[in-house]
Design a protein around this motif. Structure first.
Motif, PDB file in Angstrom:
ATOM      1  N   ASN A 154       0.849  -1.323  -0.157  1.00 26.09           N
ATOM      2  CA  ASN A 154       0.118  -0.002  -0.027  1.00 26.09           C
ATOM      3  C   ASN A 154       1.028   1.185  -0.073  1.00 26.09           C
ATOM      4  OD1 ASN A 154      -2.688  -1.014  -0.166  1.00 26.09           O
ATOM      5  ND2 ASN A 154      -2.972  -1.179   2.090  1.00 26.09           N
ATOM      6  N   ASP A 155       2.023   1.135  -0.340  1.00 23.17           N
ATOM      7  CA  ASP A 155       2.852   2.489  -0.392  1.00 23.17           C
ATOM      8  C   ASP A 155       3.152   2.861  -1.743  1.00 23.17           C
ATOM      9  OD1 ASP A 155       5.070   4.155  -0.573  1.00 23.17           O
ATOM     10  OD2 ASP A 155       6.293   3.096   0.987  1.00 23.17           O
ATOM     11  N   LEU A 156       2.433   4.026  -2.321  1.00 26.57           N
ATOM     12  CA  LEU A 156       2.395   4.457  -3.508  1.00 26.57           C
ATOM     13  C   LEU A 156       3.658   4.956  -4.055  1.00 26.57           C
ATOM     14  CD1 LEU A 156      -1.502   5.084  -4.228  1.00 26.57           C
ATOM     15  CD2 LEU A 156      -0.282   2.905  -4.461  1.00 26.57           C
ATOM     16  N   SER A 157       4.538   5.506  -3.173  1.00 24.23           N
ATOM     17  CA  SER A 157       5.618   6.099  -3.365  1.00 24.23           C
ATOM     18  C   SER A 157       6.500   5.120  -3.913  1.00 24.23           C
ATOM     19  CB  SER A 157       6.130   6.955  -2.452  1.00 24.23           C
ATOM     20  OG  SER A 157       6.504   6.302  -1.260  1.00 24.23           O
ATOM     21  N   SER A 158       6.633   3.916  -3.269  1.00 20.84           N
ATOM     22  CA  SER A 158       7.408   2.799  -3.549  1.00 20.84           C
ATOM     23  C   SER A 158       6.947   2.304  -5.099  1.00 20.84           C
ATOM     24  CB  SER A 158       7.184   1.653  -2.497  1.00 20.84           C
ATOM     25  OG  SER A 158       7.435   0.453  -3.151  1.00 20.84           O
ATOM     26  N   LEU A 159       5.739   2.230  -5.295  1.00 17.22           N
ATOM     27  CA  LEU A 159       4.941   2.065  -6.431  1.00 17.22           C
ATOM     28  C   LEU A 159       5.552   2.899  -7.648  1.00 17.22           C
ATOM     29  CD1 LEU A 159       3.242   0.493  -8.726  1.00 17.22           C
ATOM     30  CD2 LEU A 159       1.347   1.923  -7.761  1.00 17.22           C
ATOM     31  N   GLU A 160       5.560   4.176  -7.247  1.00 13.82           N
ATOM     32  CA  GLU A 160       5.908   5.391  -8.290  1.00 13.82           C
ATOM     33  C   GLU A 160       7.641   5.208  -8.646  1.00 13.82           C
ATOM     34  OE1 GLU A 160       4.948   9.332  -7.316  1.00 13.82           O
ATOM     35  OE2 GLU A 160       5.484  10.135  -9.209  1.00 13.82           O
ATOM     36  N   LYS A 161       8.160   4.960  -7.720  1.00  5.45           N
ATOM     37  CA  LYS A 161       9.825   4.590  -8.166  1.00  5.45           C
ATOM     38  C   LYS A 161       9.882   3.559  -9.172  1.00  5.45           C
ATOM     39  CE  LYS A 161      11.696   5.801  -3.546  1.00  5.45           C
ATOM     40  NZ  LYS A 161      11.926   5.145  -2.507  1.00  5.45           N
ATOM     41  N   ILE A 162       9.036   2.567  -9.022  1.00  8.57           N
ATOM     42  CA  ILE A 162       9.196   1.366  -9.990  1.00  8.57           C
ATOM     43  C   ILE A 162       8.610   1.935 -11.229  1.00  8.57           C
ATOM     44  CG2 ILE A 162       8.760  -1.111 -10.491  1.00  8.57           C
ATOM     45  CD1 ILE A 162       8.443  -1.355  -7.327  1.00  8.57           C
ATOM     46  N   LEU A 163       7.651   2.403 -11.228  1.00  2.97           N
ATOM     47  CA  LEU A 163       6.993   2.715 -12.452  1.00  2.97           C
ATOM     48  C   LEU A 163       7.840   3.878 -13.140  1.00  2.97           C
ATOM     49  CD1 LEU A 163       3.042   3.116 -11.435  1.00  2.97           C
ATOM     50  CD2 LEU A 163       4.142   1.400 -12.529  1.00  2.97           C
ATOM     51  N   LYS A 164       8.403   4.655 -12.498  1.00  3.51           N
ATOM     52  CA  LYS A 164       9.341   5.757 -13.194  1.00  3.51           C
ATOM     53  C   LYS A 164      10.489   5.063 -14.020  1.00  3.51           C
ATOM     54  CE  LYS A 164       9.622   9.815 -11.019  1.00  3.51           C
ATOM     55  NZ  LYS A 164       9.982  10.458  -9.333  1.00  3.51           N
ATOM     56  N   TRP A 165      11.099   3.913 -13.218  1.00  4.16           N
ATOM     57  CA  TRP A 165      12.098   3.005 -13.950  1.00  4.16           C
ATOM     58  C   TRP A 165      11.392   2.176 -15.211  1.00  4.16           C
ATOM     59  CZ3 TRP A 165      11.357  -2.436 -13.873  1.00  4.16           C
ATOM     60  CH2 TRP A 165      12.305  -3.207 -14.466  1.00  4.16           C
ATOM     61  N   ALA A 166      10.238   1.760 -14.984  1.00  3.45           N
ATOM     62  CA  ALA A 166       9.567   0.869 -16.024  1.00  3.45           C
ATOM     63  C   ALA A 166       9.215   1.706 -17.177  1.00  3.45           C
ATOM     64  CB  ALA A 166       8.572   0.158 -15.391  1.00  3.45           C
ATOM     65  N   ASP A 167       9.060   2.927 -16.952  1.00  4.88           N
ATOM     66  CA  ASP A 167       8.600   4.029 -17.876  1.00  4.88           C
ATOM     67  C   ASP A 167       9.632   3.942 -19.264  1.00  4.88           C
ATOM     68  OD1 ASP A 167       6.469   5.482 -18.657  1.00  4.88           O
ATOM     69  OD2 ASP A 167       7.554   7.174 -17.829  1.00  4.88           O
ATOM     70  N   LYS A 168      10.795   3.863 -18.627  1.00  8.94           N
ATOM     71  CA  LYS A 168      11.989   4.112 -19.643  1.00  8.94           C
ATOM     72  C   LYS A 168      11.922   2.810 -20.542  1.00  8.94           C
ATOM     73  CE  LYS A 168      14.334   7.241 -16.716  1.00  8.94           C
ATOM     74  NZ  LYS A 168      13.530   7.156 -15.520  1.00  8.94           N
ATOM     75  N   ARG A 169      11.243   1.682 -20.191  1.00  6.00           N
ATOM     76  CA  ARG A 169      11.521   0.622 -21.071  1.00  6.00           C
ATOM     77  C   ARG A 169      10.328   0.598 -22.033  1.00  6.00           C
ATOM     78  NH1 ARG A 169      13.871  -3.746 -18.325  1.00  6.00           N
ATOM     79  NH2 ARG A 169      12.461  -5.000 -19.712  1.00  6.00           N
TER      80      ARG A 169
END
Ligand SMILES: *Cc1c(COP(=O)(O)O)cnc(C)c1O
Length: 394
Positions: A154-169
């Motif tokens: 339930n930690d959306l800042s943790s999710l955001e970090k991963i989405l930022k990384w994934a976004d570049k792929r």
């Protein structure tokens, strides 16, 4: 037989040695607020049949009619000759209820997760899951071959970090969360989840297994309650919890369902659900949306508040979130087992939930409430808890 029995025996010894032995307990009665085990009546606080439909006469009558009309078996997989009228009726009813374009029924929620995840992502893609998603999701992602990333619960800042990384792929990114977590009873903020996935161009799958029937208008779950169902690509539900029967389903767009019919191996290569189960589930889906459904939800939430008030006034550490699932964390495995055994001795059925269902040292009693519980049954449980609190180490 070579070393088969010996190797398995050693593994069993190690499971037993670490206090994680599991065994089946035979229930000799219909599912309800009271069940029979070893000839003894126990008040049941462990079921996921939140609205008390598993033994409801409307559902059992629907099942009996289905037997007369369709027999007991579906004969083959849906794509061969097993796609019975009742399956189509159930899928139309699910789609209408959940305001989706279409729905597809699987033999279980587990099979639905396997089918949908491996149909829409593969080894080029990334799947981001909450740390506490159900085993069916974890296994399905592994099966798909996609890269698995886990965000803190339930930690959306943790999710955001991963989405930022994934976004570049240059690949598909699928985020998976539950609207009510099965062992903790807590929920993410759906609005924030949707906002994030939109910002980073991720797809979202929301597992509503424990929300459907209990939350939102007509029990339509948290996606509908937050008016965001149209922004969520995939919703997963089960027919074995609030709906009272067995089976699972995916709802979403017509294209999603077409893709599943063409690709989902757990759908294609599996015998269609029995018409008995599908007819009973159809009756359950209708009942959940009826006045009786509303009355059962009211009753359920009254039970939740009675229990929650009582147990927190005794000093038990209860989660602040109001939920039909109320975990009491007892840390060590042996402590949780002791509590479950003491409760069973005084007539309550509440199994201890241990590793690997929950992390080590987060063993717990998972108390679930149902619309079938009476105020007296809950009062009796509260009395038992006031005795129990002196027996266990909190
Ligand atoms: C129970 C459950 C499932 C699986 O559903 P079944 O129909 O029991 O196979 C999937 N997700 C969650 C969160 C569940 O609790």
């Amino acid at each position: 037989m070579g070393d088969f029995e010996e190797k398995i025996g050693l593994e069993l010894e190690s499971i037993r040695g670490s206090g994680l032995w599991r065994e089946l307990r035979c229930i000799e009665s219909v599912q309800g607020s009271q069940i029979y085990h070893n000839g003894k009546k126990l008040i049941n606080f462990s079921s996921n049949d939140y609205l008390g439909l598993a033994g409801h006469h409307t559902l059992t009558e629907a099942a009996k009619h289905a037997i007369d009309r369709f027999g007991v078996g579906s004969g083959a997989s849906r794509l061969v000759c097993g796609s019975l009228e009742v399956h189509h009726e159930l899928e139309e009813a699910l789609a209408r209820w959940l305001k989706a374009e279409a729905a597809l029924v699987f033999s279980s929620g587990f099979a639905a997760a396997q089918g949908v995840i491996s149909s829409i992502v593969g080894s080029e893609d990334v799947v981001v899951i909450d740390k506490k998603v159900h085993a069916s999701t974890v296994d399905a992602v592994k099966l798909s071959g996609a890269k698995l990333r886990v965000f803190k619960h339930n930690d959306l800042s943790s999710l955001e970090k991963i989405l930022k990384w994934a976004d570049k792929r240059n690949s598909r990114v699928l985020t998976i969360a539950e609207s009510v977590y099965s062992m903790d009873g807590d929920s993410p903020v759906i609005e924030d989840l949707v906002d994030l996935k939109e910002r980073y161009g991720s797809w979202l799958m929301l597992d509503e297994a424990h929300a459907l029937g209990c939350y939102g208008e007509s029990g339509g779950g948290l996606a509908l309650k937050s008016n965001l169902s149209e922004k969520i690509e995939i919703r997963l539900g089960t027919l074995g919890k609030s709906i009272g029967v067995a089976g699972g389903f995916i709802c979403g767009s017509k294209k999603l369902v077409d893709l599943l019919v063409n690709k989902a191996r757990s759908f294609i290569f599996s015998t269609a659900p029995s018409p008995i189960a599908s007819a009973a589930a159809l009756a359950g889906v209708k009942l959940v949306q009826s006045e009786e459904g509303d009355a059962r939800r009211d009753k359920l939430w009254k039970c939740v508040s009675q229990f929650q008030k009582g147990v927190s006034s005794q000093g038990w550490p209860v989660a602040p979130a109001s939920s039909v699932i109320l975990p009491l964390i007892l840390s060590e495995e042996s402590n949780a087992m002791l509590a479950a055994n003491l409760l069973r001795d005084c007539g309550f059925y509440i199994p201890a939930i241990r590793y690997p269902t929950v992390p080590r040292n987060e063993s717990r009693l998972r108390i679930t409430l149902s619309a079938n519980h009476s105020q007296d049954e809950i009062a009796a449980l509260l009395k038992a808890f006031s005795d129990l609190i002196v027996e266990v180490n909190l």
